[in-house]
Design an enzyme around this catalytic site. Structure first.
Site, PDB file in Angstrom:
ATOM      1  N   LEU A   7       0.868  -1.171   0.000  1.00  0.00           N
ATOM      2  CA  LEU A   7       0.000   0.000   0.000  1.00  0.00           C
ATOM      3  C   LEU A   7       0.905   1.222   0.000  1.00  0.00           C
ATOM      4  O   LEU A   7       1.955   1.222   0.647  1.00  0.00           O
ATOM      5  CB  LEU A   7      -0.910   0.024   1.231  1.00  0.00           C
ATOM      6  CG  LEU A   7      -1.987  -1.054   1.362  1.00  0.00           C
ATOM      7  CD1 LEU A   7      -2.688  -0.936   2.712  1.00  0.00           C
ATOM      8  CD2 LEU A   7      -3.001  -0.958   0.232  1.00  0.00           C
ATOM      9  N   ASP A   8       0.496   2.258  -0.701  1.00  0.00           N
ATOM     10  CA  ASP A   8       1.270   3.500  -0.682  1.00  0.00           C
ATOM     11  C   ASP A   8       1.423   3.990   0.760  1.00  0.00           C
ATOM     12  O   ASP A   8       0.554   3.772   1.607  1.00  0.00           O
ATOM     13  CB  ASP A   8       0.570   4.586  -1.499  1.00  0.00           C
ATOM     14  CG  ASP A   8       0.550   4.275  -2.990  1.00  0.00           C
ATOM     15  OD1 ASP A   8       1.278   3.366  -3.417  1.00  0.00           O
ATOM     16  OD2 ASP A   8      -0.214   4.949  -3.706  1.00  0.00           O
ATOM     17  N   ARG A   9       2.494   4.696   0.997  1.00  0.00           N
ATOM     18  CA  ARG A   9       2.796   5.158   2.355  1.00  0.00           C
ATOM     19  C   ARG A   9       1.663   5.952   3.005  1.00  0.00           C
ATOM     20  O   ARG A   9       1.338   5.720   4.165  1.00  0.00           O
ATOM     21  CB  ARG A   9       4.090   5.980   2.347  1.00  0.00           C
ATOM     22  CG  ARG A   9       4.548   6.355   3.744  1.00  0.00           C
ATOM     23  CD  ARG A   9       5.996   6.782   3.791  1.00  0.00           C
ATOM     24  NE  ARG A   9       6.432   6.810   5.189  1.00  0.00           N
ATOM     25  CZ  ARG A   9       7.695   6.987   5.574  1.00  0.00           C
ATOM     26  NH1 ARG A   9       8.640   7.152   4.685  1.00  0.00           N
ATOM     27  NH2 ARG A   9       7.996   6.988   6.862  1.00  0.00           N
ATOM     28  N   VAL A  19      -1.466   5.692   2.619  1.00  0.00           N
ATOM     29  CA  VAL A  19      -2.716   4.929   2.599  1.00  0.00           C
ATOM     30  C   VAL A  19      -2.787   4.017   3.814  1.00  0.00           C
ATOM     31  O   VAL A  19      -1.784   3.438   4.232  1.00  0.00           O
ATOM     32  CB  VAL A  19      -2.817   4.099   1.300  1.00  0.00           C
ATOM     33  CG1 VAL A  19      -4.082   3.252   1.279  1.00  0.00           C
ATOM     34  CG2 VAL A  19      -2.762   5.013   0.086  1.00  0.00           C
TER      35      VAL A  19
END
Length: 243
Positions: free
Chosen positions: A73-75, A77
């Site tokens: 997951l993107d940071r 998120v």
């Protein structure tokens, strides 16, 4: 110097309260916005390392614990992220992600009214690794990755819209850039068009639900991640259809 550059992520260890699911083969964690899944150039402690420490401490493993990263997951998120605790589970889960056998549901909060209220988005995405930004194209382009998601607007609250997103593909920054292309940048995501960032270094995108067939037990598994308790997200949780 930009004041925002001095804002640091709060580094917190993993506790029992963060664990959404665990058995001998898998462990799922409710990722906090701000945690990186794997070590990057920042040198900040990764979620991978935190979970390894948690397992080693819980099960008294002085030589450390095996942990396999199967997705990211993107940071900025938050939400459910799954790890494999055995090499057998890692191999099978990797194959399931590749075969699109893992059903993921996200929720995003946007300020602009999605038009249409529901739909299917297909773009070709090209990532610039130097700038860590992805650009969406409406037609096939050399080097572009076909990216698809479906979305539906499920609620409006206080001038904000709650959008349920089901990605068909899993590309870097996919949901963020595709919703932005729709004219609906995610709240807090100034990288993709929202007018201001969040002081918490987070965006209003949450990986809510992960559903799959257990790779070893062959039983259905549904994992649901509660939203962050930040004074904003909680207002939307009762409006979520999935979970």
């Amino acid at each position: 110097m930009n004041a925002k550059a001095n804002i640091k992520y709060v580094n917190l260890e993993i506790t029992d309260a963060d664990i959404l699911y665990e058995d001998n083969h898998l462990i799922a964690v409710n990722k906090r916005a701000g945690d990186i899944v794997q070590v990057d150039e920042t040198g900040d402690e990764s979620l991978e390392d935190k979970v390894k420490k948690y397992i080693a401490k819980k099960y008294n493993k002085p030589n450390g614990a095996f942990l396999g990263v199967v997705h990211r997951l993107d940071r900025p998120v938050s939400g459910v992220i799954l790890f494999a605790k055995t090499s057998k589970a890692l191999e099978r889960i990797n194959a399931m992600f590749k075969g699109r056998e893992m059903h993921k549901t996200y929720y995003a909060v946007v300020r602009n009214r999605p038009t249409p209220y529901a739909g299917n988005l297909v773009h070709w995405l090209v990532k610039n690794p130097q700038k860590n930004v992805t650009k969406a194209y409406n037609q096939e382009i050399n080097g572009g990755l076909r990216s698809e998601l479906s979305y539906k607007t499920v609620a409006e609250l206080g001038g904000y819209y709650l959008v349920e997103v089901d990605p068909v593909t899993g590309r870097p920054h996919q949901i963020r850039v595709q919703l932005s292309t729709l004219g609906c940048p995610i709240v807090g995501d100034n990288k993709y068009g929202y007018p201001r960032g969040s002081l918490r270094k987070s965006i209003c995108l949450h990986a809510r639900r992960l559903e799959f067939m257990h790779p070893i037990k062959k039983e259905p598994v549904v994992i649901i991640a509660p939203v962050p308790k930040d004074g904003f997200w909680e207002r939307f949780e009762g409006l979520m259809v999935s979970g």
